[in-house]
Write a protein that holds these residues in place. Structure first.
Motif, PDB file in Angstrom:
ATOM      1  N   LEU A 108       0.826  -1.200   0.000  1.00  0.00           N
ATOM      2  CA  LEU A 108       0.000   0.000   0.000  1.00  0.00           C
ATOM      3  C   LEU A 108       0.867   1.260   0.000  1.00  0.00           C
ATOM      4  CD1 LEU A 108      -2.974   0.941   0.161  1.00  0.00           C
ATOM      5  CD2 LEU A 108      -2.762   0.836   2.641  1.00  0.00           C
ATOM      6  N   ALA A 109       1.898   1.270   0.818  1.00  0.00           N
ATOM      7  CA  ALA A 109       2.801   2.429   0.877  1.00  0.00           C
ATOM      8  C   ALA A 109       3.525   2.636  -0.447  1.00  0.00           C
ATOM      9  CB  ALA A 109       3.804   2.248   2.013  1.00  0.00           C
ATOM     10  N   LEU A 110       3.934   1.561  -1.080  1.00  0.00           N
ATOM     11  CA  LEU A 110       4.652   1.652  -2.355  1.00  0.00           C
ATOM     12  C   LEU A 110       3.761   2.180  -3.478  1.00  0.00           C
ATOM     13  CD1 LEU A 110       6.602  -1.680  -2.063  1.00  0.00           C
ATOM     14  CD2 LEU A 110       7.671   0.550  -2.496  1.00  0.00           C
ATOM     15  N   HIS A 111       2.465   1.920  -3.397  1.00  0.00           N
ATOM     16  CA  HIS A 111       1.540   2.309  -4.464  1.00  0.00           C
ATOM     17  C   HIS A 111       0.658   3.493  -4.071  1.00  0.00           C
ATOM     18  CE1 HIS A 111       2.790  -1.777  -5.530  1.00  0.00           C
ATOM     19  NE2 HIS A 111       2.716  -1.305  -6.766  1.00  0.00           N
ATOM     20  N   ALA A 112       0.939   4.129  -2.960  1.00  0.00           N
ATOM     21  CA  ALA A 112       0.110   5.219  -2.447  1.00  0.00           C
ATOM     22  C   ALA A 112       0.041   6.416  -3.389  1.00  0.00           C
ATOM     23  CB  ALA A 112       0.624   5.660  -1.079  1.00  0.00           C
ATOM     24  N   LYS A 113       1.083   6.637  -4.139  1.00  0.00           N
ATOM     25  CA  LYS A 113       1.112   7.825  -5.006  1.00  0.00           C
ATOM     26  C   LYS A 113       0.104   7.749  -6.150  1.00  0.00           C
ATOM     27  CE  LYS A 113       5.059   5.861  -7.460  1.00  0.00           C
ATOM     28  NZ  LYS A 113       5.108   4.647  -6.657  1.00  0.00           N
ATOM     29  N   THR A 114      -0.384   6.555  -6.465  1.00  0.00           N
ATOM     30  CA  THR A 114      -1.341   6.401  -7.565  1.00  0.00           C
ATOM     31  C   THR A 114      -2.792   6.514  -7.100  1.00  0.00           C
ATOM     32  OG1 THR A 114      -1.398   3.989  -7.330  1.00  0.00           O
ATOM     33  CG2 THR A 114       0.248   4.907  -8.847  1.00  0.00           C
ATOM     34  N   GLY A 115      -3.015   6.777  -5.816  1.00  0.00           N
ATOM     35  CA  GLY A 115      -4.370   6.875  -5.287  1.00  0.00           C
ATOM     36  C   GLY A 115      -4.726   5.647  -4.479  1.00  0.00           C
ATOM     37  N   PRO A 116      -6.005   5.497  -4.160  1.00  0.00           N
ATOM     38  CA  PRO A 116      -6.419   4.332  -3.363  1.00  0.00           C
ATOM     39  C   PRO A 116      -6.014   3.023  -4.044  1.00  0.00           C
ATOM     40  CG  PRO A 116      -8.216   5.890  -3.588  1.00  0.00           C
ATOM     41  CD  PRO A 116      -7.129   6.352  -4.507  1.00  0.00           C
ATOM     42  N   VAL A 117      -5.629   2.056  -3.239  1.00  0.00           N
ATOM     43  CA  VAL A 117      -5.167   0.757  -3.744  1.00  0.00           C
ATOM     44  C   VAL A 117      -6.207  -0.294  -3.385  1.00  0.00           C
ATOM     45  CG1 VAL A 117      -3.311  -0.959  -3.629  1.00  0.00           C
ATOM     46  CG2 VAL A 117      -2.761   1.484  -3.441  1.00  0.00           C
ATOM     47  N   SER A 118      -6.621  -1.073  -4.359  1.00  0.00           N
ATOM     48  CA  SER A 118      -7.628  -2.104  -4.104  1.00  0.00           C
ATOM     49  C   SER A 118      -6.989  -3.340  -3.466  1.00  0.00           C
ATOM     50  CB  SER A 118      -8.322  -2.507  -5.403  1.00  0.00           C
ATOM     51  OG  SER A 118      -7.477  -3.305  -6.196  1.00  0.00           O
ATOM     52  N   LEU A 119      -7.797  -4.026  -2.688  1.00  0.00           N
ATOM     53  CA  LEU A 119      -7.331  -5.285  -2.101  1.00  0.00           C
ATOM     54  C   LEU A 119      -7.078  -6.313  -3.195  1.00  0.00           C
ATOM     55  CD1 LEU A 119      -9.477  -5.676   1.153  1.00  0.00           C
ATOM     56  CD2 LEU A 119      -7.199  -4.672   0.857  1.00  0.00           C
ATOM     57  N   ALA A 120      -7.818  -6.220  -4.294  1.00  0.00           N
ATOM     58  CA  ALA A 120      -7.603  -7.149  -5.408  1.00  0.00           C
ATOM     59  C   ALA A 120      -6.200  -6.987  -5.982  1.00  0.00           C
ATOM     60  CB  ALA A 120      -8.650  -6.917  -6.494  1.00  0.00           C
ATOM     61  N   ASP A 121      -5.738  -5.745  -6.117  1.00  0.00           N
ATOM     62  CA  ASP A 121      -4.388  -5.520  -6.631  1.00  0.00           C
ATOM     63  C   ASP A 121      -3.332  -6.016  -5.655  1.00  0.00           C
ATOM     64  OD1 ASP A 121      -5.144  -4.534  -9.082  1.00  0.00           O
ATOM     65  OD2 ASP A 121      -4.834  -2.421  -8.562  1.00  0.00           O
ATOM     66  N   ILE A 122      -3.533  -5.738  -4.364  1.00  0.00           N
ATOM     67  CA  ILE A 122      -2.580  -6.235  -3.356  1.00  0.00           C
ATOM     68  C   ILE A 122      -2.576  -7.756  -3.387  1.00  0.00           C
ATOM     69  CG2 ILE A 122      -2.062  -6.387  -0.889  1.00  0.00           C
ATOM     70  CD1 ILE A 122      -3.297  -3.569  -0.592  1.00  0.00           C
ATOM     71  N   SER A 123      -3.754  -8.349  -3.458  1.00  0.00           N
ATOM     72  CA  SER A 123      -3.887  -9.802  -3.493  1.00  0.00           C
ATOM     73  C   SER A 123      -3.112 -10.395  -4.664  1.00  0.00           C
ATOM     74  CB  SER A 123      -5.365 -10.186  -3.601  1.00  0.00           C
ATOM     75  OG  SER A 123      -5.509 -11.565  -3.808  1.00  0.00           O
ATOM     76  N   GLU A 124      -3.284  -9.790  -5.822  1.00  0.00           N
ATOM     77  CA  GLU A 124      -2.624 -10.305  -7.018  1.00  0.00           C
ATOM     78  C   GLU A 124      -1.101 -10.164  -6.927  1.00  0.00           C
ATOM     79  OE1 GLU A 124      -2.686  -9.587 -11.828  1.00  0.00           O
ATOM     80  OE2 GLU A 124      -4.435  -9.024 -10.638  1.00  0.00           O
ATOM     81  N   ARG A 125      -0.643  -9.008  -6.479  1.00  0.00           N
ATOM     82  CA  ARG A 125       0.816  -8.785  -6.400  1.00  0.00           C
ATOM     83  C   ARG A 125       1.475  -9.633  -5.326  1.00  0.00           C
ATOM     84  NH1 ARG A 125      -0.634  -3.226  -7.600  1.00  0.00           N
ATOM     85  NH2 ARG A 125      -0.957  -2.853  -5.372  1.00  0.00           N
ATOM     86  N   GLN A 126       0.790  -9.799  -4.187  1.00  0.00           N
ATOM     87  CA  GLN A 126       1.431 -10.434  -3.028  1.00  0.00           C
ATOM     88  C   GLN A 126       1.012 -11.883  -2.799  1.00  0.00           C
ATOM     89  OE1 GLN A 126       3.926  -8.842  -1.975  1.00  0.00           O
ATOM     90  NE2 GLN A 126       3.339  -6.981  -3.088  1.00  0.00           N
ATOM     91  N   GLY A 127       0.035 -12.365  -3.551  1.00  0.00           N
ATOM     92  CA  GLY A 127      -0.383 -13.751  -3.376  1.00  0.00           C
ATOM     93  C   GLY A 127      -1.088 -14.009  -2.058  1.00  0.00           C
ATOM     94  N   ILE A 128      -1.845 -13.023  -1.596  1.00  0.00           N
ATOM     95  CA  ILE A 128      -2.613 -13.143  -0.353  1.00  0.00           C
ATOM     96  C   ILE A 128      -4.087 -13.114  -0.745  1.00  0.00           C
ATOM     97  CG2 ILE A 128      -3.089 -12.129   1.913  1.00  0.00           C
ATOM     98  CD1 ILE A 128      -0.384 -10.598   1.616  1.00  0.00           C
TER      99      ILE A 128
END
Length: 162
Positions: free
Chosen positions: A17-37
């Motif tokens: 979330l901190a790494l992608h904060a500059k692009t606006g709100p971050v979806s849990l789907a994107d975090i899920s996909e990137r991190q495998g959670i």
């Protein structure tokens, strides 16, 4: 020390979330996909993170989560504490009943180590981690992989919609 999946995943998701904060709100789907959670696991973690005022949610199209304050003001120990994780290396979970209901010979040593570990994690902010070159390189690789998967499946990552 045994830090469970809950603590590790919470820190990983918050760093994402901190790494992608500059692009606006971050979806849990994107975090899920990137991190495998899994998204359902992230939902549970983010409910606790939101309750502890570490993240805020943004509703609607393009919504997601944001850090509730600057990354320099959010520390790894706060994240771990928020998801009810303990930084504890004692056998008795700090209760002092490690040997037949009594304190064992090395209880104070392990109790002191637990405190040192918590203090160490209290000194590392999300911004400290974001500033690390290796962390940024890993994030770039994950972003590239996510974009490649999206283009191969014909969908646009949520992070690119806006």
């Amino acid at each position: 020390m045994k830090l469970t999946t809950k603590g590790r995943y919470a820190v990983t998701a918050m760093l994402d979330l901190a790494l992608h904060a500059k692009t606006g709100p971050v979806s849990l789907a994107d975090i899920s996909e990137r991190q495998g959670i899994s998204i359902s696991y992230l939902e549970q973690l983010f409910a606790k993170l939101r309750k502890n005022d570490l993240v805020s949610s943004v509703r609607g199209p393009g919504g997601g989560y944001r850090l509730s304050r600057e990354g320099a003001q959010i520390y790894v120990a706060q994240i771990i504490d928020a998801v009810d994780e303990k930084v504890d290396v004692t056998r008795c979970s700090g209760n002092g009943d490690c040997q037949d209901g009594e304190t064992c010979l090395t209880h104070d040593l392990w109790q002191d180590l637990s405190k040192q570990l918590h203090d160490f994690l209290s000194s590392i902010s999300l911004q400290n981690l974001v500033d690390r070159q290796h962390v940024r390189e890993v994030a770039e690789r994950q972003d590239k992989y996510q974009q490649e998967r999206a283009s191969n499946s014909g969908r646009v990552p949520l992070s690119e919609i806006n």
